[in-house]
Motif scaffolding. Sequence first.
Motif, PDB file in Angstrom:
ATOM      1  N   ALA A  75     100.932  45.915  -5.543  1.00 33.06           N
ATOM      2  CA  ALA A  75     101.634  46.469  -6.708  1.00 33.06           C
ATOM      3  C   ALA A  75     102.649  45.502  -7.301  1.00 33.06           C
ATOM      4  O   ALA A  75     103.234  45.806  -8.341  1.00 33.06           O
ATOM      5  CB  ALA A  75     102.319  47.782  -6.329  1.00 33.06           C
ATOM      6  N   LYS A  76     102.844  44.350  -6.694  1.00 33.06           N
ATOM      7  CA  LYS A  76     103.763  43.364  -7.261  1.00 33.06           C
ATOM      8  C   LYS A  76     103.282  42.877  -8.626  1.00 33.06           C
ATOM      9  O   LYS A  76     104.097  42.569  -9.496  1.00 33.06           O
ATOM     10  CB  LYS A  76     103.935  42.181  -6.315  1.00 33.06           C
ATOM     11  N   ASP A  77     101.951  42.784  -8.795  1.00 26.57           N
ATOM     12  CA  ASP A  77     101.436  42.301 -10.079  1.00 26.57           C
ATOM     13  C   ASP A  77     100.187  43.038 -10.544  1.00 26.57           C
ATOM     14  O   ASP A  77      99.448  42.563 -11.393  1.00 26.57           O
ATOM     15  CB  ASP A  77     101.167  40.793 -10.023  1.00 26.57           C
ATOM     16  N   ARG A  78      99.948  44.228  -9.978  1.00 27.71           N
ATOM     17  CA  ARG A  78      98.793  45.030 -10.362  1.00 27.71           C
ATOM     18  C   ARG A  78      99.221  46.484 -10.569  1.00 27.71           C
ATOM     19  O   ARG A  78     100.197  46.941  -9.985  1.00 27.71           O
ATOM     20  CB  ARG A  78      97.718  45.014  -9.254  1.00 27.71           C
ATOM     21  N   ARG A  79      98.467  47.196 -11.369  1.00 30.32           N
ATOM     22  CA  ARG A  79      98.606  48.656 -11.450  1.00 30.32           C
ATOM     23  C   ARG A  79      97.652  49.214 -10.397  1.00 30.32           C
ATOM     24  O   ARG A  79      96.432  49.231 -10.595  1.00 30.32           O
ATOM     25  CB  ARG A  79      98.239  49.162 -12.845  1.00 30.32           C
ATOM     26  N   VAL A  80      98.193  49.636  -9.284  1.00 32.85           N
ATOM     27  CA  VAL A  80      97.395  50.102  -8.159  1.00 32.85           C
ATOM     28  C   VAL A  80      97.214  51.607  -8.258  1.00 32.85           C
ATOM     29  O   VAL A  80      98.193  52.357  -8.363  1.00 32.85           O
ATOM     30  CB  VAL A  80      98.064  49.731  -6.823  1.00 32.85           C
ATOM     31  N   ILE A  81      95.965  52.046  -8.222  1.00 30.91           N
ATOM     32  CA  ILE A  81      95.628  53.461  -8.302  1.00 30.91           C
ATOM     33  C   ILE A  81      94.926  53.820  -6.996  1.00 30.91           C
ATOM     34  O   ILE A  81      93.860  53.284  -6.692  1.00 30.91           O
ATOM     35  CB  ILE A  81      94.704  53.739  -9.504  1.00 30.91           C
ATOM     36  N   ALA A  82      95.548  54.673  -6.224  1.00 30.08           N
ATOM     37  CA  ALA A  82      94.964  55.108  -4.955  1.00 30.08           C
ATOM     38  C   ALA A  82      94.632  56.589  -5.071  1.00 30.08           C
ATOM     39  O   ALA A  82      95.368  57.352  -5.688  1.00 30.08           O
ATOM     40  CB  ALA A  82      95.936  54.857  -3.816  1.00 30.08           C
ATOM     41  N   THR A  83      93.519  56.975  -4.476  1.00 32.13           N
ATOM     42  CA  THR A  83      93.092  58.362  -4.568  1.00 32.13           C
ATOM     43  C   THR A  83      92.638  58.860  -3.211  1.00 32.13           C
ATOM     44  O   THR A  83      92.336  58.074  -2.318  1.00 32.13           O
ATOM     45  CB  THR A  83      91.960  58.511  -5.614  1.00 32.13           C
ATOM     46  N   GLU A  84      92.631  60.173  -3.058  1.00 29.58           N
ATOM     47  CA  GLU A  84      92.111  60.797  -1.854  1.00 29.58           C
ATOM     48  C   GLU A  84      90.880  61.602  -2.256  1.00 29.58           C
ATOM     49  O   GLU A  84      90.968  62.509  -3.086  1.00 29.58           O
ATOM     50  CB  GLU A  84      93.190  61.662  -1.188  1.00 29.58           C
ATOM     51  N   MET A  85      89.758  61.241  -1.671  1.00 24.28           N
ATOM     52  CA  MET A  85      88.478  61.783  -2.098  1.00 24.28           C
ATOM     53  C   MET A  85      88.267  63.206  -1.586  1.00 24.28           C
ATOM     54  O   MET A  85      89.043  63.721  -0.786  1.00 24.28           O
ATOM     55  CB  MET A  85      87.342  60.862  -1.616  1.00 24.28           C
ATOM     56  N   GLN A  86      87.198  63.824  -2.033  1.00 25.10           N
ATOM     57  CA  GLN A  86      86.842  65.199  -1.682  1.00 25.10           C
ATOM     58  C   GLN A  86      86.997  65.445  -0.180  1.00 25.10           C
ATOM     59  O   GLN A  86      86.470  64.707   0.644  1.00 25.10           O
ATOM     60  CB  GLN A  86      85.388  65.461  -2.086  1.00 25.10           C
ATOM     61  N   GLY A  87      87.773  66.481   0.165  1.00 28.24           N
ATOM     62  CA  GLY A  87      87.942  66.870   1.559  1.00 28.24           C
ATOM     63  C   GLY A  87      88.832  65.951   2.379  1.00 28.24           C
ATOM     64  O   GLY A  87      88.866  66.054   3.598  1.00 28.24           O
ATOM     65  N   HIS A  88      89.562  65.070   1.730  1.00 26.99           N
ATOM     66  CA  HIS A  88      90.459  64.141   2.418  1.00 26.99           C
ATOM     67  C   HIS A  88      91.880  64.323   1.884  1.00 26.99           C
ATOM     68  O   HIS A  88      92.089  64.404   0.673  1.00 26.99           O
ATOM     69  CB  HIS A  88      90.030  62.691   2.179  1.00 26.99           C
ATOM     70  N   GLY A  89      92.856  64.338   2.788  1.00 19.32           N
ATOM     71  CA  GLY A  89      94.259  64.381   2.386  1.00 19.32           C
ATOM     72  C   GLY A  89      94.573  65.552   1.485  1.00 19.32           C
ATOM     73  O   GLY A  89      94.293  66.701   1.811  1.00 19.32           O
ATOM     74  N   ARG A  90      95.092  65.256   0.312  1.00 20.19           N
ATOM     75  CA  ARG A  90      95.554  66.291  -0.612  1.00 20.19           C
ATOM     76  C   ARG A  90      94.487  66.757  -1.592  1.00 20.19           C
ATOM     77  O   ARG A  90      94.750  67.605  -2.441  1.00 20.19           O
ATOM     78  CB  ARG A  90      96.792  65.782  -1.358  1.00 20.19           C
ATOM     79  N   THR A  91      93.272  66.230  -1.477  1.00 21.04           N
ATOM     80  CA  THR A  91      92.160  66.712  -2.300  1.00 21.04           C
ATOM     81  C   THR A  91      91.345  67.690  -1.469  1.00 21.04           C
ATOM     82  O   THR A  91      90.754  67.311  -0.455  1.00 21.04           O
ATOM     83  CB  THR A  91      91.264  65.556  -2.781  1.00 21.04           C
TER      84      THR A  91
END
Length: 137
Positions: free
Chosen positions: A55-71
């Motif tokens: 994230a120092k020089d990128r727009r980082v997009i992280a996701t949690e897929m179906q049935g994982h974590g908060r999804t």
Amino acid sequence: MDNNQNIQPTESGYAPVNGLQLYYEVYGEGKPLVLLHGSYLTIPLNWSTFIPLLAKDRRVIATEMQGHGRTRDTTREFSYEAMADDVSGLLKHLKLDQADIMGYSMGGCLAFQVAVRHPEQVRRLVVLSGTYKHDGW
């Protein structure tokens, strides 16, 4: 070495895609990079040490897929193809025409399917410990 492990997302929420509410977090600014986690993992379990560096020089997009974590899970079957379509939907939700896609393990297989199914949305592809077909596992 202090990588600022306590970095907070600049944006987070749920994207309504393909009948589910897909959880995501966004960090930093720059060219977008989507991070796709491995099986049974979440954003912090898979990516917490990497996000501050990326994230120092990128727009980082992280996701949690179906049935994982908060999804939450849904009644649809798990498939790389369906989850690839979810990633495509997330990019549309975030109004991004294209992004670099990086996935680890299950996320690597998923990243490969994003590139196959939605090549116009993939600028660069990074597959970490992923396979492209089950019989070659």
